[in-house]
Design an enzyme around this catalytic site. Structure first.
Site, PDB file in Angstrom:
ATOM      1  CE  LYS A 184      53.596 -28.054  15.883  1.00 20.89           C
ATOM      2  NZ  LYS A 184      52.431 -28.467  15.094  1.00 20.89           N
TER       3      LYS A 184
ATOM      4  CD  GLU B 206      52.942 -18.798   0.092  1.00 19.76           C
ATOM      5  OE1 GLU B 206      52.842 -18.557   1.305  1.00 19.76           O
ATOM      6  OE2 GLU B 206      53.898 -19.419  -0.400  1.00 19.76           O
TER       7      GLU B 206
ATOM      8  CB  CYS C  48      57.466 -22.678  -0.067  1.00 20.43           C
ATOM      9  SG  CYS C  48      58.620 -24.027  -0.308  1.00 20.43           S
TER      10      CYS C  48
ATOM     11  CD  GLU D 147      60.898 -22.316   2.376  1.00 17.91           C
ATOM     12  OE1 GLU D 147      60.128 -21.387   2.012  1.00 17.91           O
ATOM     13  OE2 GLU D 147      60.631 -23.517   2.245  1.00 17.91           O
TER      14      GLU D 147
HETATM   15  P1  NDP Z   1      51.701 -21.847   9.627  1.00 17.73           P
HETATM   16  O1  NDP Z   1      52.869 -21.016   9.273  1.00 17.73           O
HETATM   17  O2  NDP Z   1      50.837 -21.368  10.737  1.00 17.73           O
HETATM   18  O3  NDP Z   1      52.206 -23.333   9.990  1.00 17.73           O
HETATM   19  C1  NDP Z   1      53.515 -23.819   9.734  1.00 17.73           C
HETATM   20  C2  NDP Z   1      54.024 -24.605  10.920  1.00 17.73           C
HETATM   21  O4  NDP Z   1      54.109 -23.738  12.058  1.00 17.73           O
HETATM   22  C3  NDP Z   1      53.103 -25.754  11.345  1.00 17.73           C
HETATM   23  O5  NDP Z   1      53.886 -26.810  11.856  1.00 17.73           O
HETATM   24  C4  NDP Z   1      52.288 -25.103  12.472  1.00 17.73           C
HETATM   25  O6  NDP Z   1      51.724 -26.062  13.337  1.00 17.73           O
HETATM   26  C5  NDP Z   1      53.367 -24.287  13.150  1.00 17.73           C
HETATM   27  N1  NDP Z   1      52.875 -23.174  13.971  1.00 17.73           N
HETATM   28  C6  NDP Z   1      51.693 -22.507  13.894  1.00 17.73           C
HETATM   29  N2  NDP Z   1      51.630 -21.525  14.829  1.00 17.73           N
HETATM   30  C7  NDP Z   1      52.801 -21.578  15.510  1.00 17.73           C
HETATM   31  C8  NDP Z   1      53.352 -20.832  16.583  1.00 17.73           C
HETATM   32  N3  NDP Z   1      52.684 -19.838  17.166  1.00 17.73           N
HETATM   33  N4  NDP Z   1      54.589 -21.141  17.030  1.00 17.73           N
HETATM   34  C9  NDP Z   1      55.296 -22.134  16.460  1.00 17.73           C
HETATM   35  N5  NDP Z   1      54.831 -22.892  15.438  1.00 17.73           N
HETATM   36  C10 NDP Z   1      53.591 -22.619  14.970  1.00 17.73           C
HETATM   37  O7  NDP Z   1      50.864 -22.070   8.309  1.00 17.73           O
HETATM   38  P2  NDP Z   1      49.338 -22.525   8.105  1.00 17.73           P
HETATM   39  O8  NDP Z   1      49.287 -24.001   8.220  1.00 17.73           O
HETATM   40  O9  NDP Z   1      48.412 -21.759   8.978  1.00 17.73           O
HETATM   41  O10 NDP Z   1      49.105 -22.091   6.590  1.00 17.73           O
HETATM   42  C11 NDP Z   1      48.797 -20.740   6.284  1.00 17.73           C
HETATM   43  C12 NDP Z   1      49.586 -20.269   5.083  1.00 17.73           C
HETATM   44  O11 NDP Z   1      50.976 -20.348   5.346  1.00 17.73           O
HETATM   45  C13 NDP Z   1      49.405 -21.093   3.821  1.00 17.73           C
HETATM   46  O12 NDP Z   1      48.241 -20.759   3.143  1.00 17.73           O
HETATM   47  C14 NDP Z   1      50.653 -20.726   3.058  1.00 17.73           C
HETATM   48  O13 NDP Z   1      50.479 -19.487   2.414  1.00 17.73           O
HETATM   49  C15 NDP Z   1      51.705 -20.560   4.148  1.00 17.73           C
HETATM   50  N6  NDP Z   1      52.520 -21.773   4.273  1.00 17.73           N
HETATM   51  C16 NDP Z   1      53.748 -21.778   3.687  1.00 17.73           C
HETATM   52  C17 NDP Z   1      54.516 -22.908   3.708  1.00 17.73           C
HETATM   53  C18 NDP Z   1      55.854 -22.950   3.053  1.00 17.73           C
HETATM   54  O14 NDP Z   1      56.273 -24.010   2.611  1.00 17.73           O
HETATM   55  N7  NDP Z   1      56.578 -21.863   3.017  1.00 17.73           N
HETATM   56  C19 NDP Z   1      54.059 -24.146   4.356  1.00 17.73           C
HETATM   57  C20 NDP Z   1      52.775 -24.029   4.990  1.00 17.73           C
HETATM   58  C21 NDP Z   1      52.044 -22.873   4.938  1.00 17.73           C
HETATM   59  P3  NDP Z   1      50.157 -26.457  13.129  1.00 17.73           P
HETATM   60  O15 NDP Z   1      49.964 -26.686  11.675  1.00 17.73           O
HETATM   61  O16 NDP Z   1      50.027 -27.684  13.935  1.00 17.73           O
HETATM   62  O17 NDP Z   1      49.375 -25.281  13.638  1.00 17.73           O
END
Ligand code: NDP
Length: 483
Positions: free
Chosen positions: A177, A385, A286, A252
């Protein structure tokens, strides 16, 4: 045709599959803020179909492919990715706003992940264990079965590569996903998997919203392992959903990674690395080096040189290939603005700022890189972050104070140490509470060979290297009593 310039659908069983509901979601170009494509909006039914395809592949042809042939397929996939670097980079750069050079580097890294795990596939094995007289005991490393992969938008190709590459090498069938903001390159990479000979169902991709398709994947009882990269909050939600069906998870979850610069450091070597560690991918990394702690004697001179570099940085459309592209979406831009207005309200001094070029469209999600000095340990700019190009600095007087501040957040992903003192290097490598420590360099996650992951709120489990192969397998002990 698996990939259409305007309309992208799920990839299930080596076929293009629209969502059962017929619904789709708009794809926005972060450089201009305009919609340029549509993706399928997957729901629990689509996820169920993908898991079904993966289960059938695992029980069928894919489950019988030997380790050496899995390696050969991955090798061919790596070659196909290498042959399509430019196409993948263009897709990724329009989809996420990454400058082209960064998107190109990500595509090359994706090929490297496949290459590494191609070579490792037939070198993953169990052991024999000395036991009582009359017994032979051995361990078997077996795939989990069907693995779920929830991939974020910041490095879709790299994170897909490190997790799906390892899972397939170990013999699992995968359901992915991607983030709704970053699906396009992965759908194209999946079509390349079919083209090089991966059997139907070995790899499946369902696009859609996190709380719908992502949550359905984490909850699905047909998933045997989940690998998640993203925010701490969503990671917690995924772990809870997975616990509902006793499914192991690798999480992660990002960080607030510190770099400690001592007065004896090679500043010329450190400077470009300190800047790149927060500017790369517009700070949406990250392992971004988002905090820099500097020994007091070096603080002002280093600040001055950093400020000069920040002032020269330029942000603009991905196609201009500048130092920074836009942030990925409006929500991320608003998040960074909120942090910056809190910094202003807290009286934190903005030491320097880069420029957004005049040609940047007004509706793009731009943020100039920002350098903040004397950020107090208690402030959220030091603790949380940002996921944007915002670097927080703080002076320190001795090693213990630096260490306490470096370790003093909820995160523990990566740390950097800049010093010529060998004893200090070793001491700090041991005392920094995190998953990776870089001494006199900073690898922003490091290469495929280096195990990667965090402690505390940065998550648990390791990706990359052989550690990922262990994570994507389960160990069975076989005790044979033969007398
Ligand atoms: P999320 O953690 O919400 O998104 C990461 C992934 O999880 C995406 O594929 C998202 O899909 C999916 N997701 C969201 N909600 C669910 C759920 N309930 N169950 C399963 N999967 C889900 O991050 P955001 O995009 O909202 O970003 C917010 C913050 O997260 C950023 O500002 C950053 O601080 C952190 N982040 C950290 C990352 C890292 O590399 N460690 C990467 C991205 C974000 P979809 O995007 O389609 O909703």
């Amino acid at each position: 045709m698996l990939h259409n310039p305007m309309r992208f659908v799920h990839f299930i069983g080596n076929e293009s599959v629209p969502s059962r509901s017929g619904e789709s979601l708009p794809v926005v170009d972060p450089s201009s803020g305009t919609v340029f494509a549509q993706i399928a909006r997957g729901d629990a039914g689509d996820v169920d179909r993908a898991v079904g395809a993966a289960r059938a592949a695992y029980a069928g042809i894919w489950g019988r492919v030997s380790a050496v042939d899995r390696g050969r397929l991955l090798r061919r996939w790596a070659d196909a990715v290498e042959a399509h670097v430019e196409e993948l980079a263009l897709l990724e750069s329009q989809d996420t706003g990454k400058p082209l050079k960064q998107a190109r580097a990500d595509a090359v890294a994706l090929a490297r992940y496949f290459e590494f795990y191609a070579g490792a596939a037939d070198k993953l094995h169990g052991t024999t264990i000395p036991y009582q007289d009359g017994y032979t005991v051995l361990t078997l490393r077996e795939p989990h079965g069907v693995t779920g992969h929830i991939v974020p938008w910041n490095y879709p190709m790299q994170i897909f590569g490190r997790s799906v590459g390892a899972a397939l090498a170990a013999g699992n069938a995968c359901v992915v996903k991607p983030a709704e903001d970053a699906c396009l390159s992965l759908l194209r990479v999946a079509s390349l998997a079919a083209a090089v000979g991966f059997p139907a169902g070995a790899l499946n991709i369902v696009t859609g919203l996190g709380p719908e398709a992502g949550q359905a994947l984490a909850e699905h009882p047909g998933i045997d392992h989940i690998s998640f990269t993203g925010s701490t909050e969503t990671g917690k939600r995924v772990a809870i959903a997975a616990a509902g069906h006793h499914c192991p998870v690798t999480l992660e979850l990002g960080g607030k990674s510190p770099q400690l610069v001592f007065a004896d450091a090679d500043v010329d070597a450190a400077l470009p690395v300190l800047v790149n560690a927060i500017v790369q991918n517009c700070g949406q990394t990250c392992s971004a080096g988002s905090r820099v702690l500097v020994e007091r004697a070096l603080y002002e001179p280093l600040l001055e040189r950093l400020a000069a570099r920040f002032a020269a940085l330029r942000a603009g459309p991905a196609s201009m290939d500048l130092d920074l592209g836009p942030l990925v979406n409006r929500k991320q831009q608003q998040r960074v603005w909120d942090f910056l207005s809190d910094a202003q309200a807290g009286g934190i001094e903005l030491m320097a700022q880069g420029e957004i070029v005049d040609d940047a469209p007004g509706d793009g999600f731009y943020q100039a890189p920002v350098l903040l000095r004397d950020v107090p340990s208690g402030h959220r700019l030091w603790q949380e972050e940002v996921f944007g190009p915002v670097l927080a600095l703080q002076p320190f007087d001795d090693e213990d104070e630096a260490l306490a501040s470096a370790n003093g957040t909820q995160y523990g992903l990566v740390a950097g140490v800049w010093t010529r003192d060998g004893a200090r290097q070793m001491r700090l490598a041991r005392r920094l509470h995190c998953g990776q420590v870089f001494i006199n360099n900073y690898g922003a996650g490091g290469g495929v060979e280096l195990p990667f992951g965090g402690v505390k709120a940065s998550g648990h489990g390791r990706e990359k290297g052989f550690e990922a192969l262990y994570a994507f397998t389960t160990l069975k002990t076989v005790a044979i009593r033969h007398g």
